[in-house]
Design a protein around this motif. Structure first.
Motif, mmCIF file in Angstrom:
data_model
loop_
_atom_site.group_PDB
_atom_site.id
_atom_site.type_symbol
_atom_site.label_atom_id
_atom_site.label_comp_id
_atom_site.label_asym_id
_atom_site.label_seq_id
_atom_site.Cartn_x
_atom_site.Cartn_y
_atom_site.Cartn_z
ATOM 1 N N ILE A 77 24.673 50.631 47.920
ATOM 2 C CA ILE A 77 24.474 50.387 46.493
ATOM 3 C C ILE A 77 22.985 50.531 46.184
ATOM 4 O O ILE A 77 22.141 49.990 46.899
ATOM 5 N N ALA A 78 22.665 51.253 45.133
ATOM 6 C CA ALA A 78 21.278 51.423 44.712
ATOM 7 C C ALA A 78 20.975 50.525 43.515
ATOM 8 O O ALA A 78 21.834 50.285 42.670
ATOM 9 N N ILE A 79 19.746 50.018 43.466
ATOM 10 C CA ILE A 79 19.249 49.261 42.309
ATOM 11 C C ILE A 79 17.970 49.943 41.851
ATOM 12 O O ILE A 79 17.055 50.147 42.641
ATOM 13 N N ARG A 80 17.897 50.257 40.580
ATOM 14 C CA ARG A 80 16.750 51.018 40.064
ATOM 15 C C ARG A 80 15.929 50.221 39.057
ATOM 16 O O ARG A 80 16.470 49.499 38.229
ATOM 17 N N ALA A 81 14.605 50.363 39.147
ATOM 18 C CA ALA A 81 13.686 49.865 38.124
ATOM 19 C C ALA A 81 12.739 50.989 37.735
ATOM 20 O O ALA A 81 12.324 51.775 38.585
ATOM 21 N N ASP A 82 12.397 51.078 36.456
ATOM 22 C CA ASP A 82 11.402 52.053 36.006
ATOM 23 C C ASP A 82 10.028 51.381 35.988
ATOM 24 O O ASP A 82 9.905 50.188 35.740
ATOM 25 N N ILE A 83 8.972 52.163 36.226
ATOM 26 C CA ILE A 83 7.666 51.556 36.494
ATOM 27 C C ILE A 83 6.555 52.022 35.560
ATOM 28 O O ILE A 83 5.426 51.522 35.667
ATOM 29 N N ASP A 84 6.819 52.953 34.642
ATOM 30 C CA ASP A 84 5.745 53.533 33.838
ATOM 31 C C ASP A 84 5.516 52.776 32.536
ATOM 32 O O ASP A 84 6.360 52.010 32.076
ATOM 33 N N ALA A 85 4.339 53.020 31.944
ATOM 34 C CA ALA A 85 3.939 52.381 30.697
ATOM 35 C C ALA A 85 3.905 53.410 29.564
ATOM 36 O O ALA A 85 4.141 54.600 29.772
ATOM 37 N N LEU A 86 3.590 52.916 28.372
ATOM 38 C CA LEU A 86 3.529 53.747 27.167
ATOM 39 C C LEU A 86 2.084 53.988 26.737
ATOM 40 O O LEU A 86 1.195 53.169 27.005
ATOM 41 N N ALA A 87 1.868 55.076 26.035
ATOM 42 C CA ALA A 87 0.535 55.416 25.508
ATOM 43 C C ALA A 87 0.282 54.658 24.206
ATOM 44 O O ALA A 87 0.243 55.230 23.111
ATOM 45 N N ILE A 88 0.137 53.338 24.334
ATOM 46 C CA ILE A 88 -0.075 52.440 23.201
ATOM 47 C C ILE A 88 -1.172 51.451 23.592
ATOM 48 O O ILE A 88 -1.223 51.004 24.739
ATOM 49 N N ASP A 89 -2.044 51.085 22.659
ATOM 50 C CA ASP A 89 -3.020 50.028 22.920
ATOM 51 C C ASP A 89 -2.330 48.672 22.881
ATOM 52 O O ASP A 89 -1.568 48.378 21.962
ATOM 53 N N ASP A 90 -2.597 47.842 23.876
ATOM 54 C CA ASP A 90 -1.964 46.528 23.985
ATOM 55 C C ASP A 90 -2.670 45.526 23.076
ATOM 56 O O ASP A 90 -3.897 45.378 23.123
ATOM 57 N N GLU A 91 -1.883 44.824 22.262
ATOM 58 C CA GLU A 91 -2.408 43.778 21.387
ATOM 59 C C GLU A 91 -1.621 42.484 21.564
ATOM 60 O O GLU A 91 -1.480 41.698 20.621
ATOM 61 N N CYS A 92 -1.119 42.237 22.768
ATOM 62 C CA CYS A 92 -0.291 41.036 22.975
ATOM 63 C C CYS A 92 -1.128 39.758 22.891
ATOM 64 O O CYS A 92 -0.602 38.685 22.625
ATOM 65 N N GLY A 93 -2.445 39.855 23.135
ATOM 66 C CA GLY A 93 -3.326 38.707 22.989
ATOM 67 C C GLY A 93 -3.215 37.667 24.081
ATOM 68 O O GLY A 93 -3.707 36.540 23.936
ATOM 69 N N LYS A 94 -2.593 38.031 25.200
ATOM 70 C CA LYS A 94 -2.433 37.091 26.310
ATOM 71 C C LYS A 94 -3.485 37.364 27.399
ATOM 72 O O LYS A 94 -4.086 38.449 27.423
ATOM 73 N N PRO A 95 -3.717 36.417 28.309
ATOM 74 C CA PRO A 95 -4.696 36.647 29.381
ATOM 75 C C PRO A 95 -4.372 37.872 30.234
ATOM 76 O O PRO A 95 -5.272 38.447 30.859
ATOM 77 N N TYR A 96 -3.097 38.261 30.269
ATOM 78 C CA TYR A 96 -2.703 39.422 31.067
ATOM 79 C C TYR A 96 -2.629 40.698 30.238
ATOM 80 O O TYR A 96 -2.033 41.688 30.658
ATOM 81 N N GLN A 97 -3.239 40.700 29.056
ATOM 82 C CA GLN A 97 -3.254 41.904 28.221
ATOM 83 C C GLN A 97 -3.823 43.090 28.993
ATOM 84 O O GLN A 97 -4.709 42.936 29.839
ATOM 85 N N SER A 98 -3.322 44.268 28.698
ATOM 86 C CA SER A 98 -3.724 45.479 29.412
ATOM 87 C C SER A 98 -5.233 45.665 29.426
ATOM 88 O O SER A 98 -5.909 45.504 28.410
ATOM 89 N N GLN A 99 -5.742 46.024 30.584
ATOM 90 C CA GLN A 99 -7.164 46.348 30.741
ATOM 91 C C GLN A 99 -7.410 47.850 30.609
ATOM 92 O O GLN A 99 -8.553 48.299 30.707
ATOM 93 N N ILE A 100 -6.346 48.607 30.401
ATOM 94 C CA ILE A 100 -6.453 50.066 30.335
ATOM 95 C C ILE A 100 -6.248 50.503 28.891
ATOM 96 O O ILE A 100 -5.151 50.374 28.335
ATOM 97 N N LYS A 101 -7.304 50.996 28.270
ATOM 98 C CA LYS A 101 -7.210 51.422 26.872
ATOM 99 C C LYS A 101 -6.201 52.566 26.745
ATOM 100 O O LYS A 101 -6.205 53.500 27.531
ATOM 101 N N GLY A 102 -5.358 52.459 25.713
ATOM 102 C CA GLY A 102 -4.375 53.505 25.467
ATOM 103 C C GLY A 102 -3.182 53.475 26.395
ATOM 104 O O GLY A 102 -2.405 54.426 26.421
ATOM 105 N N SER A 103 -2.996 52.377 27.130
ATOM 106 C CA SER A 103 -1.860 52.252 28.041
ATOM 107 C C SER A 103 -1.337 50.823 27.994
ATOM 108 O O SER A 103 -2.123 49.877 28.114
ATOM 109 N N CYS A 104 -0.024 50.674 27.833
ATOM 110 C CA CYS A 104 0.537 49.343 27.628
ATOM 111 C C CYS A 104 1.994 49.297 28.077
ATOM 112 O O CYS A 104 2.763 50.220 27.810
#
Length: 397
Positions: A77-104
């Motif tokens: 049996i296989a279990i799959r997860a996707d791992i990529d992000a979107l080309a969006i600036d992160d504005e979640c406002g949390k301590p773990y907010q994206s450090q990569i501009k243009g990626s979220c």
């Protein structure tokens, strides 16, 4: 392995590994990578997996496959997860907010990756109870399918070789926290991209009679395309036609000679899918003929209708009910699309949804919004349902 005692062990292990899973999710959220560029994500996944007795290999350039061999022979049996992000600036406002501009991670793939790593830890601890093998697939490039789907790359690299069934999940804001949606049949739409290029005749804005206005022609096309779903599709079936790009002109006092439209078709039925595209071609050709313009129309298929296998879905639903009771139940299909559907063209499987919507915690922003975030409490449900489902499938398929 389906006794109450043994399933309670899965719950205990999910609680044990939950804090680590949350930290992993926050790490991935803080360091997102776009499709086909998930090199650091791959490195982190390998760092975690290398702590366990697994057959591990890189695949699809930035993906990872890890095989857990149970102590007893059986199916895979296989279990799959996707791992990529979107080309969006992160504005979640949390301590773990994206450090990569243009990626979220504005779609929850950070959570999917962490949840699957949590399931790996759970299942490795109960290896002696596993009848068969479990393949963990960490798939790149789910968001960017136009230049090659990550699922297709996994398949080409042998990711489904020997696999008898596959499961996957999606953290989902439209359904509330504590709910798990598991449905048989079509659950997500096929997706096509279409492009329309219109060639008119440019000229001075003060002399429109000497021109063929590409903007006016394209505008007429956009309005007409919005009649397809309401008038050309069986009202008992579902489809979406949306134009997301309208590009034309570069100066205010000139009539444009060219225009480009790009959009998407979503459908839950292959016949509807073809019918909608046929109507698009008829409308565009008719409008351009009437205006004296020329046109070219192209379509790029992106995903298939995501069809869950009835038998596998029934087993996963049982696992879901063990975790959240009647809060695990069938839900209506979504018109979003997923390249998990590519796996289901090859092997039977089930894709289900874990609710994260929680206004009390401010989890109200939809997927692909710059302020999107998840209720991390939902992750423990994902870990448990994936782990229980894999074991049940190995015993019941």
């Amino acid at each position: 392995m389906n006794s109450v005692k043994e399933m309670d062990r899965i719950s205990e292990l999910a609680q044990k590994y939950y804090p680590e899973t949350v930290e992993l999710r926050r790490y991935f959220h803080k360091h997102p990578e776009l499709s086909k560029m998930e090199f650091n994500t791959q490195k982190k996944i390998l760092e975690v997996l290398n702590n366990f007795d697994l057959d591990i290999r890189k695949c699809a350039k930035t993906g990872v496959i890890a095989d857990l061999k149970g102590n007893n022979p059986g199916k895979t049996i296989a279990i799959r997860a996707d791992i990529d992000a979107l080309a969006i600036d992160d504005e979640c406002g949390k301590p773990y907010q994206s450090q990569i501009k243009g990626s979220c991670h504005a779609c929850g793939h950070d959570g999917h990756t962490a949840i699957l790593l949590g399931a790996v830890k759970i299942l490795c601890e109960i290896r002696d109870k596993i009848n068969g093998n479990i393949r963990f697939i960490f798939q790149p490039s789910e968001e960017e399918v136009f230049n090659g789907s990550g699922a297709d790359a996994i398949i080409r690299d042998g990711g489904l070789d020997g696999v008898d069934g596959i499961i996957g999940l999606h953290l989902w804001q439209p359904i509330k926290m504590g709910t798990i949606g598991i449905s048989s049949g079509p659950v997500m739409a096929a997706s096509d991209q279409f492009s329309i290029n219109i060639e008119g005749k440019a000229g001075h804005a003060s002399m429109p009679h000497q021109t063929i206005d590409a903007i006016l022609t394209a505008a007429e096309v956009v309005v007409a395309l919005n009649t397809i779903v309401g008038r050309d599709v069986d009202p008992m079936k579902q489809a979406v036609v949306s134009v997301g790009v309208f590009q034309s002109g570069s100066i205010y006092n000139a009539i444009a000679g060219r225009a480009e439209l790009r959009g998407t078709i979503r459908s839950l039925d292959e016949d509807v899918r073809e019918s909608v595209y046929d109507h698009i071609k008829k409308i565009v050709n008719h409008m351009c003929d009437a205006m004296g313009a020329h046109c070219t129309i192209t379509r790029s298929p992106c995903t298939y209708v995501l069809q869950n296998d009835p038998k596998i879905t029934s087993i996963v639903l049982k696992a879901g009910k063990e975790v959240v009771g009647n809060a695990a139940h069938p839900i209506s299909p979504f018109m979003s699309s997923e390249d998990f559907s590519h796996y289901l063209q090859k092997v039977p499987g089930c894709f289900f949804f874990v609710g994260i919507g929680n206004p009390e915690k401010g989890i109200v922003y939809p997927q692909h919004h710059s302020k999107f975030d998840i209720d991390e409490d939902a992750m423990i449900y994902g870990m448990e349902v994936l782990s229980r489902s894999a074991l049940k499938l190995l015993n019941e398929l």
